[in-house]
Scaffold this active site. Structure first.
Site, PDB file in Angstrom:
ATOM      1  N   GLU A  77       3.121   6.341   3.853  1.00 57.02           N
ATOM      2  CA  GLU A  77       1.834   5.979   4.469  1.00 57.02           C
ATOM      3  C   GLU A  77       1.463   6.971   5.577  1.00 57.02           C
ATOM      4  O   GLU A  77       1.065   6.575   6.680  1.00 57.02           O
ATOM      5  CB  GLU A  77       1.893   4.547   5.022  1.00 57.02           C
ATOM      6  N   GLU A 156       2.748  -0.679  -2.782  1.00 60.02           N
ATOM      7  CA  GLU A 156       3.272  -1.749  -1.938  1.00 60.02           C
ATOM      8  C   GLU A 156       2.323  -2.938  -2.058  1.00 60.02           C
ATOM      9  O   GLU A 156       1.343  -3.035  -1.320  1.00 60.02           O
ATOM     10  CB  GLU A 156       3.397  -1.317  -0.460  1.00 60.02           C
ATOM     11  N   TYR A 223      10.375 -12.427   4.975  1.00 60.98           N
ATOM     12  CA  TYR A 223       9.101 -11.884   4.496  1.00 60.98           C
ATOM     13  C   TYR A 223       8.334 -12.844   3.588  1.00 60.98           C
ATOM     14  O   TYR A 223       7.317 -12.476   3.015  1.00 60.98           O
ATOM     15  CB  TYR A 223       9.352 -10.549   3.765  1.00 60.98           C
TER      16      TYR A 223
END
Length: 526
Positions: A77, A156, A223
């Site tokens: 990124e 992602e 998560y």
């Protein structure tokens, strides 16, 4: 290869992942003005040294060499970073090609034009990433503008999200995840799920965000992923499997069950001693002397805790402000006068603490690194006392700086193997300020996963059999339990528990081993 799993390798050198400093080593900050993730020569020298060791180890495992690595991501990124340095990306491209030859190389970037513009490079296949709150059509149209042909790829796809201390536990509904996955697969897109399995920021490895302010990430990296922090299947996993089964064959038969968990129950802990009474054990090399404070990086202790000690320069009959005027405590400072806890200085939130005392009294500040920033422009995140402290109008000077090797001491068996170090004056009344406690979980013949709850404790660090589980902070939340993998436990020997409580011990100093996680203040994830 035996499992039939192929690998998408993402070696960085920067990885983000809510990991301390995004996976970069803190010794890079020895040069305070280094521009990380750029063509800065000092940074590139470190990158070259690292990749020259790492990438040759990967080469035999490439798909073209009979291995299972099918593609390799360059950086991570990069378009979200301020530097936007194409020379850096070109340098990495050259390095990866040198060591990995004709392997398929790609980039991934966030779903904005600016991120895609700064993070992509000709010769590297451009992919995009996004979660369930995104218009799929517009996102893949954006990828197409930067990569006119080839597969649509969400590198992602966010199945959940991370937690910071003080947040509510992040959750992303399985209906949203499964519906969006269905929509992407219907378009023929390729999808990499982040995260597919949750994890844990053991030790000091959690990172931090710096957006609305400094926001460190909790120890659990569950998560809300399809596989939990403990690796157990969830309803979200079953929903994902059902979606994939529309497009690909999936394994027949039932899903493997969750691993067994065990509630070992309560363990009562006893006081070892206040941290200021244990410096010979925790800092056997003794202190560094410095007129003004030095950072963690300057004394080459990058993680954990450092104790800064000086003397009160004058008698303070009235409450006098101890001030960090330049927000110089990174990240929390636990303040003591003659060993008596006074309170906190904290990055951005508590910059003044009133103290009293006599001239010559010992002033100690135990500073905790809560995790370096891992994303955005502020990853040059120095720790410790990064600027001077004032007492009223006086700059404090003549410091003794103790580098604390707590993990090293515990690894040698302290405090359990050395009972002579327990504090003979310990009492339940003396429960405020940084203090060590210890106990043992007696063997049961089982070594199953469990979850440690420190109800009533305030904030601190826990070790089990010498392994640093990470930070607890139940009052701040949302995380209430800490994951203890079964292999850390002995089936036949007493299991050593060591706790560093930083603020205040409960009147009943017990800890509880439970058979389920509690990652929110009031709800439990089975």
């Amino acid at each position: 290869n035996q499992t039939g799993l192929l690998v998408i390798l993402r070696p960085g050198p920067y990885i983000c992942a809510e990991w301390e400093m995004g996976g970069l080593p803190a010794w890079l900050l020895h040069k305070p003005n280094i521009i990380l993730r750029s063509a800065d020569p000092d940074y590139l020298q470190a990158v070259d040294s690292w990749l020259a060791v790492l990438l040759p180890k990967m080469k035999p495992w490439l798909y073209s060499n009979g291995g299972n690595i099918i593609s390799v991501q360059v950086e991570n990124e990069y378009g979200s970073y301020f530097a936007c340095d194409y020379n850096y990306l070109r340098h990495l491209h050259t390095l990866f090609q040198l060591f990995l030859e004709d392997t398929f190389l790609f980039t991934t970037d966030g779903n904005t034009d600016s991120e895609m513009a700064c993070g992509t490079l000709e010769g590297l296949y451009a992919t995009i990433d996004f979660g369930t709150d995104t218009n799929i059509t517009k996102a893949f149209q954006r990828q197409r503008r930067f990569e006119p042909s080839g597969p649509l790829v969400n590198s992602e796809f966010y199945t959940g999200w991370l937690d910071h201390w003080g947040d509510n536990h992040a959750q992303v509904g399985l209906e949203k995840v499964s519906q969006m996955l269905d929509d992407m697969l219907t378009l023929g897109a390729s999808v990499n799920m982040y995260m597919f399995e949750g994890g844990t920021n053991f030790g000091y490895w959690n990172g931090a965000d710096y957006d609305t302010g400094f926001r460190p990430v909790v120890t659990s990296y569950d998560y809300d992923a399809p596989l939990s922090e403990a690796g157990d299947p969830t309803d979200k996993l079953l929903a994902i499997k059902n979606v994939i089964s529309k497009f690909r064959a999936v394994p027949e038969g039932p899903m493997p069950p969750a691993t067994p968990k065990y509630a070992y129950g309560f363990v009562t802990l006893k006081k070892v001693g206040n941290i200021t009474a244990l410096l010979d054990t925790l800092s056997p090399q003794g202190p560094l002397r410095s007129q003004y404070p030095l950072t963690f990086e300057e004394i080459k202790q990058y993680y954990g805790y450092v104790l800064y000690r000086t003397k009160l320069p004058r008698t303070l009959e009235d409450k006098t402000p101890l001030i960090s005027p330049l927000n110089g405590v990174h990240d929390r400072g636990y303040v003591l006068v003659n060993g008596v806890f006074q309170g906190l200085l904290e990055r951005e939130t508590i910059l003044v603490l009133n103290v009293t005392g006599k001239e010559g009294d010992t002033l100690d500040i135990l500073v905790e690194n809560m995790g370096r920033v891992n994303f955005g422009p502020y990853i040059n995140d120095l720790k410790g006392l990064v600027s001077n402290l004032y007492l009223g109008q006086d700059i404090l000077s003549d410091w003794l700086i103790y580098s604390l090797d707590i993990d090293g001491a515990i690894a040698t068996g302290w405090p359990h193997a050395q009972p002579q170090h327990t504090d003979p004056t310990a009492s339940s009344q003396d429960c405020k300020g940084p203090v060590f406690y210890m106990g043992t979980l007696e063997p049961t013949g089982l070594a199953w996963d469990t979850f440690l709850k420190l109800r009533g404790w305030t904030k601190g660090q826990v070790w089990i059999n010498g392994v640093n589980l990470g930070r607890y902070w139940p009052q701040k939340g949302p995380q209430q339990t800490m994951y203890v993998p079964g292999p850390l436990l002995s089936t036949s020997q007493p299991n050593n528990i060591t706790v560093l409580e930083l603020e205040e011990v409960p009147s009943d100093p017990r800890v509880l081993f439970m058979d389920r996680a509690q990652l929110n203040r009031s709800t439990e994830r089975s």
